[in-house]
Every structure is written in structure tokens, then in C-alpha cells.
Design a protein around this motif. Structure first.
Motif, PDB file in Angstrom:
ATOM      1  N   LEU A 275       0.489  -1.109  -0.030  1.00  0.00           N
ATOM      2  CA  LEU A 275      -0.138  -0.444  -0.320  1.00  0.00           C
ATOM      3  C   LEU A 275       1.334   0.989   0.327  1.00  0.00           C
ATOM      4  CD1 LEU A 275      -2.554  -0.787   2.353  1.00  0.00           C
ATOM      5  CD2 LEU A 275      -3.070  -0.740  -0.181  1.00  0.00           C
ATOM      6  N   PRO A 276       0.631   2.127  -0.381  1.00  0.00           N
ATOM      7  CA  PRO A 276       1.837   3.797  -0.191  1.00  0.00           C
ATOM      8  C   PRO A 276       0.967   4.209   0.646  1.00  0.00           C
ATOM      9  CG  PRO A 276      -0.768   3.699  -1.557  1.00  0.00           C
ATOM     10  CD  PRO A 276      -0.902   2.513  -1.323  1.00  0.00           C
ATOM     11  N   LEU A 277       2.060   4.459   1.541  1.00  0.00           N
ATOM     12  CA  LEU A 277       2.185   4.889   2.752  1.00  0.00           C
ATOM     13  C   LEU A 277       2.182   6.844   2.429  1.00  0.00           C
ATOM     14  CD1 LEU A 277       3.324   5.396   5.707  1.00  0.00           C
ATOM     15  CD2 LEU A 277       5.239   5.335   4.322  1.00  0.00           C
ATOM     16  N   ILE A 278       1.488   7.620   3.613  1.00  0.00           N
ATOM     17  CA  ILE A 278       1.277   8.936   3.730  1.00  0.00           C
ATOM     18  C   ILE A 278       1.781   9.442   4.786  1.00  0.00           C
ATOM     19  CG2 ILE A 278      -0.495  10.711   4.054  1.00  0.00           C
ATOM     20  CD1 ILE A 278      -2.586   9.547   2.049  1.00  0.00           C
ATOM     21  N   GLU A 279       2.891   9.633   4.992  1.00  0.00           N
ATOM     22  CA  GLU A 279       3.036  10.768   6.061  1.00  0.00           C
ATOM     23  C   GLU A 279       2.484  11.781   6.923  1.00  0.00           C
ATOM     24  OE1 GLU A 279       4.866  11.185   9.208  1.00  0.00           O
ATOM     25  OE2 GLU A 279       6.546   9.222   7.978  1.00  0.00           O
TER      26      GLU A 279
ATOM     27  N   ASP B 173       2.643  13.877   9.480  1.00  0.00           N
ATOM     28  CA  ASP B 173       3.887  15.328   8.817  1.00  0.00           C
ATOM     29  C   ASP B 173       4.390  15.887   8.531  1.00  0.00           C
ATOM     30  OD1 ASP B 173       3.849  14.253  12.385  1.00  0.00           O
ATOM     31  OD2 ASP B 173       5.640  13.458  12.060  1.00  0.00           O
ATOM     32  N   ASP B 174       4.101  15.349   7.022  1.00  0.00           N
ATOM     33  CA  ASP B 174       4.416  15.764   5.782  1.00  0.00           C
ATOM     34  C   ASP B 174       3.202  16.919   5.260  1.00  0.00           C
ATOM     35  OD1 ASP B 174       6.827  14.373   5.164  1.00  0.00           O
ATOM     36  OD2 ASP B 174       6.376  13.282   3.892  1.00  0.00           O
ATOM     37  N   HIS B 175       2.235  16.680   5.616  1.00  0.00           N
ATOM     38  CA  HIS B 175       0.864  17.525   5.891  1.00  0.00           C
ATOM     39  C   HIS B 175       0.028  18.274   6.496  1.00  0.00           C
ATOM     40  CE1 HIS B 175      -0.160  14.579   2.029  1.00  0.00           C
ATOM     41  NE2 HIS B 175       0.789  13.719   2.746  1.00  0.00           N
ATOM     42  N   HIS B 176       1.467  18.462   7.945  1.00  0.00           N
ATOM     43  CA  HIS B 176       0.899  20.005   8.360  1.00  0.00           C
ATOM     44  C   HIS B 176       1.094  21.246   7.158  1.00  0.00           C
ATOM     45  CE1 HIS B 176      -0.167  18.062  12.856  1.00  0.00           C
ATOM     46  NE2 HIS B 176       0.993  17.599  12.087  1.00  0.00           N
ATOM     47  N   SER B 177       1.025  21.864   8.032  1.00  0.00           N
ATOM     48  CA  SER B 177       0.776  23.908   7.730  1.00  0.00           C
ATOM     49  C   SER B 177       2.404  24.139   8.179  1.00  0.00           C
ATOM     50  CB  SER B 177      -0.104  24.771   7.668  1.00  0.00           C
ATOM     51  OG  SER B 177      -0.070  24.926   9.333  1.00  0.00           O
TER      52      SER B 177
ATOM     53  N   ALA C 234      -8.421  17.790   7.712  1.00  0.00           N
ATOM     54  CA  ALA C 234      -9.191  17.548   6.735  1.00  0.00           C
ATOM     55  C   ALA C 234      -8.098  17.125   5.520  1.00  0.00           C
ATOM     56  CB  ALA C 234      -9.433  19.225   6.377  1.00  0.00           C
ATOM     57  N   THR C 235      -7.203  17.085   5.028  1.00  0.00           N
ATOM     58  CA  THR C 235      -6.558  17.026   4.564  1.00  0.00           C
ATOM     59  C   THR C 235      -6.242  15.962   4.162  1.00  0.00           C
ATOM     60  OG1 THR C 235      -5.040  19.102   3.737  1.00  0.00           O
ATOM     61  CG2 THR C 235      -3.801  17.220   3.519  1.00  0.00           C
ATOM     62  N   LEU C 236      -5.596  14.694   5.802  1.00  0.00           N
ATOM     63  CA  LEU C 236      -5.377  13.711   5.429  1.00  0.00           C
ATOM     64  C   LEU C 236      -7.444  12.474   5.582  1.00  0.00           C
ATOM     65  CD1 LEU C 236      -3.601  13.014   8.423  1.00  0.00           C
ATOM     66  CD2 LEU C 236      -2.284  13.335   6.832  1.00  0.00           C
ATOM     67  N   SER C 237      -7.979  13.365   5.310  1.00  0.00           N
ATOM     68  CA  SER C 237      -9.365  12.980   5.575  1.00  0.00           C
ATOM     69  C   SER C 237      -9.080  12.991   3.967  1.00  0.00           C
ATOM     70  CB  SER C 237     -10.312  13.628   5.840  1.00  0.00           C
ATOM     71  OG  SER C 237     -10.307  13.649   7.577  1.00  0.00           O
ATOM     72  N   ASP C 238      -9.094  13.599   3.281  1.00  0.00           N
ATOM     73  CA  ASP C 238      -9.582  13.918   1.916  1.00  0.00           C
ATOM     74  C   ASP C 238      -8.149  13.096   1.512  1.00  0.00           C
ATOM     75  OD1 ASP C 238     -11.093  16.480   1.137  1.00  0.00           O
ATOM     76  OD2 ASP C 238      -9.312  17.442   1.697  1.00  0.00           O
TER      77      ASP C 238
ATOM     78  N   PRO D 230      -9.437   4.569  -1.980  1.00  0.00           N
ATOM     79  CA  PRO D 230      -9.791   3.469  -1.954  1.00  0.00           C
ATOM     80  C   PRO D 230      -9.554   2.165  -2.004  1.00  0.00           C
ATOM     81  CG  PRO D 230     -10.483   4.847  -4.344  1.00  0.00           C
ATOM     82  CD  PRO D 230      -9.830   5.220  -3.890  1.00  0.00           C
ATOM     83  N   SER D 231      -8.079   2.183  -2.545  1.00  0.00           N
ATOM     84  CA  SER D 231      -8.106   0.935  -2.143  1.00  0.00           C
ATOM     85  C   SER D 231      -7.024   0.717  -0.777  1.00  0.00           C
ATOM     86  CB  SER D 231      -6.968   0.032  -3.690  1.00  0.00           C
ATOM     87  OG  SER D 231      -7.725   0.980  -4.914  1.00  0.00           O
ATOM     88  N   GLY D 232      -7.048   1.405  -0.530  1.00  0.00           N
ATOM     89  CA  GLY D 232      -6.735   1.133   1.027  1.00  0.00           C
ATOM     90  C   GLY D 232      -4.809   2.506   0.229  1.00  0.00           C
ATOM     91  N   VAL D 233      -4.598   2.863   2.063  1.00  0.00           N
ATOM     92  CA  VAL D 233      -3.455   3.651   2.489  1.00  0.00           C
ATOM     93  C   VAL D 233      -2.969   3.334   3.530  1.00  0.00           C
ATOM     94  CG1 VAL D 233      -4.827   5.425   2.624  1.00  0.00           C
ATOM     95  CG2 VAL D 233      -1.979   6.037   1.689  1.00  0.00           C
ATOM     96  N   VAL D 234      -1.436   3.349   3.954  1.00  0.00           N
ATOM     97  CA  VAL D 234      -1.190   3.690   5.529  1.00  0.00           C
ATOM     98  C   VAL D 234      -1.207   5.033   5.690  1.00  0.00           C
ATOM     99  CG1 VAL D 234       0.203   2.780   7.263  1.00  0.00           C
ATOM    100  CG2 VAL D 234      -0.324   0.797   4.936  1.00  0.00           C
ATOM    101  N   VAL D 235      -1.463   5.732   6.545  1.00  0.00           N
ATOM    102  CA  VAL D 235      -1.099   6.726   7.475  1.00  0.00           C
ATOM    103  C   VAL D 235      -1.223   6.785   8.328  1.00  0.00           C
ATOM    104  CG1 VAL D 235      -2.409   9.357   7.750  1.00  0.00           C
ATOM    105  CG2 VAL D 235      -3.382   8.108   5.877  1.00  0.00           C
ATOM    106  N   THR D 236       0.249   7.707   8.748  1.00  0.00           N
ATOM    107  CA  THR D 236       0.975   7.797  10.456  1.00  0.00           C
ATOM    108  C   THR D 236       0.359   9.370  10.691  1.00  0.00           C
ATOM    109  OG1 THR D 236       2.528   9.068   9.903  1.00  0.00           O
ATOM    110  CG2 THR D 236       2.921   6.664   9.861  1.00  0.00           C
TER     111      THR D 236
END
Length: 168
Positions: A27-31, A33-37, A60-64, A70-76
Motif C-alpha cells: 500500500l502507499p504510505l502517507i506520512e 507529518d508531511d501534511h502539517h502547515s 481535513a487534508t488527511l481525510s481527503d 479507496p484501494s487502501g493506504v497506510v497513514v501515520t
């Protein structure tokens, strides 16, 4: 495949475990911390704790990002409050959380050790524990001891994910 949030206080190992779980699950990884303003990062660098309002745009960004995977992702994501987790759940049906549980002294030691390379101020660890609303007992949550080795943690997550039945 379910989307998974690797959560917990600063220093618990979210980024390390997220990377190996994403690789193991393909699965793709969404870090997170990379999405903080920039303003949030500056606050944290200066030891200023984020408020719910500060976290609003980040969540809101992480929710988007969850909605667009829809195929799944790993979020920290720290996901410290139940309200934050519920907001993420609204973005991704059947979202799962892996809670890396750690004590305050252990987290402080880890955050101090990474201080030269990371924007998060060690002075904020106490606030993270004050803010944390344990997810234990919520549906779709696996609690793990953050002090297990990375291979042990990854094995536990993989076994747990294999036991989860896909919705009918």
C-alpha cells in the motif's frame, strides 16, 4: 484492503512502522507529518502545542487523502483524540488503527534522540500525553507495545489484518 492509521504520541514509532506495514501490504504510505502547515511546524519547533483549530486543516487534508485512496493506504497520524479518529473514520469506511502504546519517559527519550533531525520539540511530549484519549476499546483498533522490535510489530499488524474479515 483496509486503510490503516498508525497512531500514537510523538516518539512511539509511527513513521518506522508505517513504512514497513505499507511495504508489507503493498500500500502507499502517507506520512502525516508531511501534511502539517508551515505555521503548525513552526509552532511545534518552538514548543507551542497545537490546538484543535490548528489541527483542523491537517485532519481535513488527511481525510481527503484517505477518501482518494479507496484501494487502501497506510497513514501515520497521532490521532490523539477520539474526535480526530472519528473524523478520519468518516473519510474511510472500515478504517483501522494501530495504536503504538509507549510510556512518557520512553517517548521523551526517543524524541530527544531524534531532536537534531526532527521539527517536533521535546517540550511537547508532556502535552501529547495530556491530549491522548486512548483508543483501546474502540472498534478496529489494535494496541501494540511500541517497544517491540520493528519486525515483531510488523508481524503483529500483518496477523491482525489477516484476521479481519472483509465486509459483506
Amino acid at each position: 484492503m483496509h486503510s490503516i492509521v498508525i497512531m500514537g504520541v510523538a516518539g512511539c514509532g509511527k513513521s518506522s512502522l508505517g513504512a514497513v506495514v505499507a511495504q508489507a501490504c503493498g500500500l502507499p504510505l502517507i506520512e502525516g507529518d508531511d501534511h502539517h502547515s508551515d505555521s503548525n511546524r513552526q509552532k511545534m519547533q518552538h514548543g507551542i502545542a497545537l490546538t484543535d483549530a490548528d489541527r483542523d486543516g491537517w485532519l481535513a487534508t488527511l481525510s481527503d487523502l484517505l477518501r482518494s485512496s479507496p484501494s487502501g493506504v497506510v497513514v501515520t497520524c497521532s490521532a490523539l483524540k477520539q474526535a480526530y479518529r472519528n473524523r478520519l473514520r468518516q473519510a474511510s469506511p472500515d478504517l483501522r488503527f494501530v495504536f503504538l502504546d509507549i510510556t512518557l519517559p520512553q517517548a521523551q527519550a526517543r524524541v530527544s534522540a531524534r531532536a537534531p533531525e526532527h521539527f517536533f520539540s521535546t517540550s511537547l511530549v508532556d502535552n501529547q500525553f495530556a491530549t491522548l484519549e486512548s483508543p483501546v476499546g474502540e472498534p478496529g483498533v489494535l494496541r501494540l507495545d511500541a517497544l517491540l522490535t520493528l519486525p515483531q510489530l510488523q508481524t503483529e499488524v500483518s496477523q491482525w489484518l489477516h484476521t479481519i474479515q472483509e465486509p459483506a
